[in-house]
Design an enzyme around this catalytic site. Structure first.
Site: not given
Ligand code: PGA
Length: 255
Positions: A11-13, A97, A99, A169, A175, A215, A236-237
């Protein structure tokens, strides 16, 4: 050891312009070109879908949207439909998600509408669920996840849930560098599978892929994948770096 074919999704956000996304996608493509036992998906921002689709054409890496709107088209400024994602080359779409829930007012009801739109549009929904820090502290993890699941799949038949992927998640692990322990993740994954079994029957629950997200790094993927009910990761990251993401893809087979 998980029994389903792994899916590692990135997930490149809200990161990467078109040219940056193109570079990341082509590096990733070459780094995982020999990987055959893991499904791989990346979800760039909307503005980069076209260029990434071009770069990934002919590879096994699948493309996903990070969100959609449930109407097929219309006067909905700023929104993107399932049909648009499909035409851009997507096979998957991330829905609900944390977020989106936290910053953009998504609710279990809107998640449900979006899932229906994704299925109608022939996209595989990756439905995200997970508790906040406060909810975990208050011992509400299972009740929160149960409600997200029940309301998210409300009105759907077992044959429709069959087309799903679910991502657990925990919000406190996204994050933050704080990964859930393998046991903490496994117990929620097992719970999710049991709820799906109760709603849709044993064979659909058994085949359902449940990803862990929060993470995930090259160093912790193998331990997570060693658990019975963890079938992959939503990253994500670490998905923003081609080498790290490729290492997670490979690490998912080391369990
Ligand atoms: P993260 O994000 O790997 O940066 O913790 C995961 C996500 O939000 O899908």
């Amino acid at each position: 050891m998980a029994r389903r074919r792994p899916l590692i999704a990135g997930n490149w956000k809200m990161f990467n312009t078109g040219p940056q996304a193109a570079e990341l996608a082509s590096r990733l493509r070459s780094l995982v070109s020999d990987v055959t036992h893991v499904d791989i998906m990346v979800a760039p921002p909307f503005t980069a879908l076209g260029i990434v689709a071009e770069i990934l054409k002919g590879s096994a890496i699948r493309l996903g949207g990070q969100n959609l709107f449930w109407e097929p088209e219309g006067a909905y400024t700023g929104e993107v439909s399932a049909r648009m994602l499909k035409a851009a080359g997507c096979s998957h779409v991330i829905i609900g998600h944390s977020e989106r829930r936290q910053y953009f007012g998504e609710t279990n009801a809107s998640v449900n509408w979006k899932i229906k739109a994704a299925l109608l549009g022939d996209l595989i929904p990756v439905m995200c669920v997970g508790e906040s820090d406060a909810e975990r502290e208050a011992d509400q993890t299972f009740s929160v996840v149960q409600q997200q699941l029940e309301e998210g799949i409300k009105g759907l038949g077992a044959d429709e849930v069959q087309g799903f992927t679910i991502a657990y998640e925990p919000v406190w692990a996204i994050g933050t560098g704080k990964t859930a322990t393998e046991d903490q993740a496994q117990e929620v994954h097992e719970f999710i599978r049991a709820r799906i079994e109760a709603a849709c029957g044993n064979s659909i629950a058994n085949d359902l892929r449940i990803l862990y997200g929060g993470s995930v790094k090259p160093g912790n993927i193998a331990g997570l994948m060693a658990m019975d009910d963890i079938d992959g990761a939503l990253v994500g990251g670490a998905s923003l770096d081609a080498e790290s993401f490729a290492a997670i893809v490979r690490g998912s087979l080391d369990a």
